[in-house]
Design an enzyme around this catalytic site. Structure first.
Site, PDB file in Angstrom:
ATOM      1  N   ASN A  69      -1.276 -80.376 -14.041  1.00  0.00           N
ATOM      2  CA  ASN A  69      -0.174 -79.422 -14.207  1.00  0.00           C
ATOM      3  C   ASN A  69       0.431 -79.140 -12.823  1.00  0.00           C
ATOM      4  O   ASN A  69       0.218 -78.092 -12.228  1.00  0.00           O
ATOM      5  CB  ASN A  69      -0.686 -78.143 -14.875  1.00  0.00           C
ATOM      6  CG  ASN A  69       0.427 -77.186 -15.237  1.00  0.00           C
ATOM      7  OD1 ASN A  69       1.580 -77.350 -14.839  1.00  0.00           O
ATOM      8  ND2 ASN A  69       0.087 -76.162 -15.993  1.00  0.00           N
TER       9      ASN A  69
ATOM     10  N   GLY B 166       7.301 -66.059 -13.961  1.00  0.00           N
ATOM     11  CA  GLY B 166       5.943 -66.306 -13.501  1.00  0.00           C
ATOM     12  C   GLY B 166       5.648 -65.563 -12.205  1.00  0.00           C
ATOM     13  O   GLY B 166       4.553 -65.023 -12.016  1.00  0.00           O
TER      14      GLY B 166
ATOM     15  N   TYR C 202       1.576 -67.595 -18.404  1.00  0.00           N
ATOM     16  CA  TYR C 202       2.358 -68.533 -19.213  1.00  0.00           C
ATOM     17  C   TYR C 202       3.735 -67.952 -19.475  1.00  0.00           C
ATOM     18  O   TYR C 202       3.871 -66.750 -19.713  1.00  0.00           O
ATOM     19  CB  TYR C 202       1.666 -68.829 -20.551  1.00  0.00           C
ATOM     20  CG  TYR C 202       0.515 -69.784 -20.407  1.00  0.00           C
ATOM     21  CD1 TYR C 202       0.743 -71.152 -20.290  1.00  0.00           C
ATOM     22  CD2 TYR C 202      -0.792 -69.337 -20.373  1.00  0.00           C
ATOM     23  CE1 TYR C 202      -0.308 -72.043 -20.145  1.00  0.00           C
ATOM     24  CE2 TYR C 202      -1.851 -70.217 -20.234  1.00  0.00           C
ATOM     25  CZ  TYR C 202      -1.595 -71.567 -20.119  1.00  0.00           C
ATOM     26  OH  TYR C 202      -2.633 -72.450 -19.973  1.00  0.00           O
TER      27      TYR C 202
ATOM     28  N   TYR D 190       1.073 -72.076  -7.300  1.00  0.00           N
ATOM     29  CA  TYR D 190      -0.021 -71.344  -6.643  1.00  0.00           C
ATOM     30  C   TYR D 190      -0.115 -71.677  -5.154  1.00  0.00           C
ATOM     31  O   TYR D 190      -0.359 -70.788  -4.338  1.00  0.00           O
ATOM     32  CB  TYR D 190      -1.342 -71.579  -7.373  1.00  0.00           C
ATOM     33  CG  TYR D 190      -1.327 -70.947  -8.750  1.00  0.00           C
ATOM     34  CD1 TYR D 190      -1.152 -69.569  -8.895  1.00  0.00           C
ATOM     35  CD2 TYR D 190      -1.456 -71.710  -9.904  1.00  0.00           C
ATOM     36  CE1 TYR D 190      -1.096 -68.977 -10.145  1.00  0.00           C
ATOM     37  CE2 TYR D 190      -1.412 -71.124 -11.154  1.00  0.00           C
ATOM     38  CZ  TYR D 190      -1.230 -69.755 -11.273  1.00  0.00           C
ATOM     39  OH  TYR D 190      -1.169 -69.171 -12.510  1.00  0.00           O
TER      40      TYR D 190
END
Length: 173
Positions: free
Chosen positions: A136, A109, A98, A143
């Site tokens: 999200n 991140g 986060y 990812y």
């Protein structure tokens, strides 16, 4: 963004961890959930007792992303029995990455993600996995961009709602 420093979170950092955890979770998910469900989740999952228990778990590790002395994000990884689902000794779970809203898109991140990979590689683990809310899209794209592929789904109970998490993994070997 240069000068991001990763530091291991210690028990003495409990309040700082609670603060960043609550703020980043709220900012990420409040627009998509009821105030009641959000309040219940924050109170239960980021209470002093809950976070202290997580910090004391030897199969979990937390790291802060620091920028100019301020905490701007954090990472939580789990090994073996601390993993939320698979509990595979050959894997590392990234439970949380986060970042504060003001630092999104500034590679914080990515730096936290690389720390998770470094930990997994140092432990000679075979793969890294995680669950991410299907709505999200920013995180799902992050990812995918980093080589994760979807392998399953599971239901995440959020207050009185059921939400679907995508289970994603990246092989290291």
């Amino acid at each position: 963004m240069e000068n991001i420093v990763i530091t291991k979170v210690e028990i003495s950092d409990l309040e700082k961890l609670q603060r960043i955890a609550k703020k980043t979770f709220f900012d990420t998910f409040a627009p998509y959930n009821t105030a009641e469900n959000m309040e219940k989740y924050l109170n239960e999952n980021f209470s002093e007792d809950t976070v202290l228990s997580e910090l004391k778990n030897t199969d979990s590790e937390f790291y802060f992303a620091m920028y100019l002395g301020d905490v701007v994000g954090y990472l939580k990884v789990n090994f073996g029995p601390a993993q939320t689902e698979m509990q595979d000794n050959n894997s590392l779970e990234i439970e949380r990455i986060y970042v504060l809203q003001d630092y999104l898109g500034k590679k914080v991140g990515q730096v936290l993600y690389h720390k998770a990979l470094e930990i997994a590689e140092n432990k000679n683990l075979q793969y890294v996995w995680l669950g991410v809310w299907e709505e999200n899209q920013r995180a799902v794209q992050f990812y995918k961009k980093n080589g994760f592929t979807e392998f399953d789904k599971h239901i995440f109970k959020f207050g009185d709602e059921e939400q679907t998490d995508l289970m994603m993994r990246k092989n290291l070997i």
